[in-house]
Design an enzyme around this catalytic site. Structure first.
Site, PDB file in Angstrom:
ATOM      1  N   ARG A 125       0.827  -1.203   0.000  1.00  0.00           N
ATOM      2  CA  ARG A 125       0.000   0.000   0.000  1.00  0.00           C
ATOM      3  C   ARG A 125       0.858   1.248   0.000  1.00  0.00           C
ATOM      4  O   ARG A 125       0.611   2.200  -0.737  1.00  0.00           O
ATOM      5  CB  ARG A 125      -0.922  -0.007   1.223  1.00  0.00           C
ATOM      6  CG  ARG A 125      -1.679   1.279   1.433  1.00  0.00           C
ATOM      7  CD  ARG A 125      -1.137   1.950   2.706  1.00  0.00           C
ATOM      8  NE  ARG A 125      -1.771   3.235   2.897  1.00  0.00           N
ATOM      9  CZ  ARG A 125      -1.102   4.397   2.867  1.00  0.00           C
ATOM     10  NH1 ARG A 125       0.183   4.438   2.649  1.00  0.00           N
ATOM     11  NH2 ARG A 125      -1.724   5.525   3.060  1.00  0.00           N
TER      12      ARG A 125
ATOM     13  N   HIS B  12       2.845   6.044  -2.452  1.00  0.00           N
ATOM     14  CA  HIS B  12       3.903   7.051  -2.418  1.00  0.00           C
ATOM     15  C   HIS B  12       4.838   7.027  -3.622  1.00  0.00           C
ATOM     16  O   HIS B  12       5.425   8.048  -3.957  1.00  0.00           O
ATOM     17  CB  HIS B  12       4.713   6.918  -1.121  1.00  0.00           C
ATOM     18  CG  HIS B  12       3.875   7.126   0.095  1.00  0.00           C
ATOM     19  ND1 HIS B  12       3.309   8.335   0.414  1.00  0.00           N
ATOM     20  CD2 HIS B  12       3.470   6.264   1.060  1.00  0.00           C
ATOM     21  CE1 HIS B  12       2.608   8.225   1.530  1.00  0.00           C
ATOM     22  NE2 HIS B  12       2.683   6.965   1.943  1.00  0.00           N
TER      23      HIS B  12
END
Length: 131
Positions: free
Chosen positions: A81, A86
């Protein structure tokens, strides 16, 4: 969302629902069709984020539960995730595809078994995903 505290069964349900959505988005696509559809890629990545975030909530709120169920990739889900959230322009779609095809079906089965365990007599009942 209301101020009520979510419980482990809630997070398990969110994870199952996200996996089911991923399955519905890819349908009978092959790897090339998946990679060619920005819409599907974006939808899948969003649901990978949900799986990872819910995994992290379970890790934080009930580490004993996590320790009892090491077959579920709690930490890996959160790590994935973080990568898709990011490092979004560096996401390796081959890894995402392999995760969808190899890891998510088993993970969904394991999560469903855990969620079903909350419906056993003497244990609190959990809402079903999508309800």
């Amino acid at each position: 969302m209301s101020g009520k505290e979510l419980r482990v069964p809630d997070y398990l349900g969110h994870m199952i629902e996200a996996i089911d959505r991923i399955e519905s988005y890819i349908g009978d696509m092959d790897r090339d069709a998946f990679g060619a559809s920005n819409l599907v890629v974006d939808a899948v990545i969003r649901n990978i984020e949900i799986i990872g975030e819910a995994s992290n909530k379970v890790l934080k709120h009930d580490p004993a539960f996590v320790k009892q169920h090491p077959n579920v990739p709690w930490k890996f889900s959160y790590k994935m995730r973080s990568i898709v959230a990011h490092d979004y322009f560096k996401v390796d779609l081959d890894i995402v595809w392999a995760t969808i095809k190899t890891d998510l079906p088993t993970m969904r089965q394991d999560l469903q078994t855990l969620l079903d365990g909350f419906d056993e007599p003497g244990r609190p009942s959990a809402p079903r995903p999508g309800m």
